[in-house]
Design a protein around this motif. Structure first.
Motif, PDB file in Angstrom:
ATOM      1  N   LYS A 123       0.701  -1.224  -0.063  1.00 44.39           N
ATOM      2  CA  LYS A 123       0.132  -0.024  -0.022  1.00 44.39           C
ATOM      3  C   LYS A 123       0.901   1.225  -0.226  1.00 44.39           C
ATOM      4  O   LYS A 123       0.427   2.364  -0.588  1.00 44.39           O
ATOM      5  N   VAL A 152      -6.382  -6.546   3.818  1.00 43.90           N
ATOM      6  CA  VAL A 152      -6.132  -7.689   3.185  1.00 43.90           C
ATOM      7  C   VAL A 152      -7.158  -8.886   2.849  1.00 43.90           C
ATOM      8  O   VAL A 152      -7.400  -8.781   1.421  1.00 43.90           O
ATOM      9  N   VAL A 176      -9.021  -0.255   9.249  1.00 44.90           N
ATOM     10  CA  VAL A 176      -8.565  -0.704   7.966  1.00 44.90           C
ATOM     11  C   VAL A 176      -6.650  -1.196   8.316  1.00 44.90           C
ATOM     12  O   VAL A 176      -6.002  -1.384   7.560  1.00 44.90           O
ATOM     13  N   GLY A 178      -4.809  -3.660  11.202  1.00 42.65           N
ATOM     14  CA  GLY A 178      -5.247  -4.937  12.091  1.00 42.65           C
ATOM     15  C   GLY A 178      -4.235  -4.836  13.288  1.00 42.65           C
ATOM     16  O   GLY A 178      -4.750  -4.878  14.279  1.00 42.65           O
ATOM     17  N   THR A 179      -2.971  -4.022  13.157  1.00 39.63           N
ATOM     18  CA  THR A 179      -1.954  -4.089  14.220  1.00 39.63           C
ATOM     19  C   THR A 179      -2.798  -2.935  15.447  1.00 39.63           C
ATOM     20  O   THR A 179      -2.921  -3.290  16.613  1.00 39.63           O
ATOM     21  N   TYR A 206       1.429  -9.264  12.334  1.00 41.12           N
ATOM     22  CA  TYR A 206       0.433  -8.271  11.762  1.00 41.12           C
ATOM     23  C   TYR A 206       1.337  -7.004  11.604  1.00 41.12           C
ATOM     24  O   TYR A 206       0.793  -6.083  10.487  1.00 41.12           O
ATOM     25  N   ASP A 219       0.043   3.648   7.776  1.00 41.11           N
ATOM     26  CA  ASP A 219      -0.428   2.426   6.991  1.00 41.11           C
ATOM     27  C   ASP A 219      -2.029   2.632   6.799  1.00 41.11           C
ATOM     28  O   ASP A 219      -2.419   2.377   5.376  1.00 41.11           O
ATOM     29  N   LYS A 223      -3.920   3.072   2.953  1.00 40.94           N
ATOM     30  CA  LYS A 223      -5.068   2.446   2.519  1.00 40.94           C
ATOM     31  C   LYS A 223      -6.306   3.484   2.022  1.00 40.94           C
ATOM     32  O   LYS A 223      -6.875   3.077   1.310  1.00 40.94           O
TER      33      LYS A 223
HETATM   34  N1  HSE Z   1       0.322  -3.745   9.240  1.00 34.35           N
HETATM   35  C1  HSE Z   1      -0.661  -4.246   8.719  1.00 34.35           C
HETATM   36  C2  HSE Z   1      -1.825  -4.131   9.413  1.00 34.35           C
HETATM   37  C3  HSE Z   1      -0.762  -5.335   7.587  1.00 34.35           C
HETATM   38  O1  HSE Z   1      -1.586  -4.193  10.578  1.00 34.35           O
HETATM   39  O2  HSE Z   1      -2.961  -3.709   9.025  1.00 34.35           O
HETATM   40  C4  HSE Z   1      -1.784  -5.326   6.691  1.00 34.35           C
HETATM   41  O3  HSE Z   1      -1.925  -4.376   5.682  1.00 34.35           O
END
Ligand code: HSE
Length: 453
Positions: A123, A152, A176, A178-179, A206, A219, A223
């Motif tokens: 991304k 994902v 959007v 996950g972490t 993750y 991140d 996205k």
């Molecule tokens: N580090 C990203 C997250 C991985 O936690 O969403 C998936 O894009």
């Protein structure tokens, strides 16, 4: 009307003639690359039955050759030179799952220049260099697919580009990353502190290689830039996303939000207004009963509002090896099916044909109008009236005020929920509040989002 038979099918019943397998070169055999290889091998027959042909990894680039050999075994060319894979004469599609922006841009552009399609889960690469990469792909008649880059496992790019094409999309909002969702859930449900929860997210695969991308909101902003472009028909505009991560979020506010009937989530939101678009990533309070408030752990959830569809909701794993592999392989199956078609017949990279993309102004921070949560530490209970008066004077309408339950060593915490007010007014009100002698420490403010139809 007579049509020439499609040469990819026999004339008797639409059975595919034996097409040679789609040949894949992969850069990066870490978490996502290894997951992709594993799922391709495990579900080989079913994937081929869907694609109409096999999908074979023929070349892999990895930093650690021994590790790569352990993953892919004999029979796949292994190198530590990414350009060799990007330009390999036997590769039809480059899968770039190494991450990063600079070198990845060069590999992807090289592959495109050599007439190869590209699949990437990167991304950051597309948020920063997407415009250039998509233009190069159009010039060379190849496709760049990136389902794995956004939330994902959730086929949200497919939904925006294909399923919702009838709609004028008003807004997209979701969890959007996950972490960060995992960290917030662990802090709330397991009582872990921030560092412990982050370490756990890293151990589970993750987090990004540099987890600052996750916790600072970058991140999610990468996205969001891709989601907004696909929703509104604008070029990718990562540079103007307003970003705030979860590092400044205090545990106390997670608890206060709960007391008020809300839950704090890192939300990525894109809204279309008359005068432009809002593009923002920030922790926000959601009503605890909202569907997105039930999205916990490393799961992601996205809401899309279309004028015809109304609200649609997408939910699934937001990080991890095989959930990302699922999206990467879906892109490979699409490419296996469309390889050989005329580029004009393919779904455009950003849902709208390139000539129809239109940049829209991004609304400035001060004009963004939402409800707010304020936490004001004060010296004594009599201050509630003074705070209420001051907010009214500053055109910040108050919906509700109450005291935080329990004590925090001296100061009392006044919790305020406001009705919608422009950020500029709220900032001015906070500035003035902060100078009141009754106020005992830094005031805290987060947005409240209702995300209703
Ligand atoms: N580090 C990203 C997250 C991985 O936690 O969403 C998936 O894009």
């Amino acid at each position: 009307m007579y049509r020439d038979p499609d040469p990819r099918f026999d004339s008797l019943g639409g059975h595919p003639v034996a097409l040679r397998p789609l040949r894949v070169g992969m850069i990066g055999i870490g978490t996502v690359g290894a997951g992709t290889f594993r799922v391709l091998a495990r579900n080989q027959a079913e994937i081929a039955a869907r694609a109409g042909r096999g999908i074979e990894v023929v070349a892999v680039c990895a930093r650690n050759l021994a590790r790569a050999l352990a993953v892919v075994g004999q029979g796949v060319a292994i190198t530590n030179d990414p350009m060799q894979v990007a330009t390999h004469p036997e590769v039809d599609v480059l899968v770039e799952v190494a991450g990063g922006t600079g070198p990845a841009r060069d590999w992807v552009l090289a592959a495109i220049a050599h007439g190869k399609h590209v699949v990437t889960a990167n991304k950051a690469l597309l948020a920063v260099h997407g415009t250039e990469i998509f233009a190069a792909a159009r010039q060379h008649g190849v496709a760049v697919a990136y389902e794995g880059a956004v939330a994902v496992s959730i086929p949200i790019i497919k939904a925006l580009r294909e399923g919702l094409t009838a709609n004028r999309i008003g807004w997209v909002a979701g969890i959007v990353n996950g972490t960060t969702n995992f960290i917030l859930s662990q802090m709330r449900d397991q009582g872990l502190d921030f560092a412990q929860a982050l370490a756990k997210a890293q151990a589970l695969g993750y987090a990004e290689a540099d987890p600052a991308f996750d916790i600072e909101g970058t991140d999610a902003a990468h996205k969001l830039a891709l989601l907004a472009a696909n929703a509104f028909g604008t070029p990718v505009n990562f540079a103007e996303v307003q970003v705030q991560g979860i590092t400044a979020l205090h545990r106390l506010d997670v608890a206060c939000a709960e007391q008020l009937g809300y839950r704090i989530k890192l939300l990525a939101m894109a809204w279309r207004h008359e005068g432009g678009v809002e593009l923002r990533v920030q922790p926000a309070l959601l009503p605890a009963t909202h569907l997105l408030a039930q999205v916990n752990g490393s799961m992601n959830g996205i809401l899309v509002h279309g004028d015809a569809s109304g609200l649609t909701l997408y939910y699934g794993a937001g990080a991890g090896a095989e959930p990302t592999a699922s999206a990467v392989i879906a892109d490979l199956v699409d490419l296996a099916r469309l390889d050989g078609t005329h580029p004009a017949q393919r779904v455009p990279h950003l849902a709208f044909h390139a000539h129809a993309l239109q940049a829209l102004p991004v609304l400035p921070h001060a004009d963004i109008c939402t409800r707010h949560y304020l936490r004001v530490p004060v010296h004594h209970a009599r201050c509630m009236a003074a705070v209420g008066r001051l907010l009214a004077e500053q055109s910040v309408p108050v919906e509700r005020m109450e005291w935080m339950h329990g004590t925090t060593g001296g100061a009392r915490q006044l919790l305020v929920l406001t009705y919608a007010a422009p950020q500029g007014c709220v900032d001015r009100a906070l500035h003035t509040l902060q100078s009141l002698p009754e106020v005992a420490g830094p005031c805290v403010q987060w947005r409240v989002e209702l995300l209703a139809g």
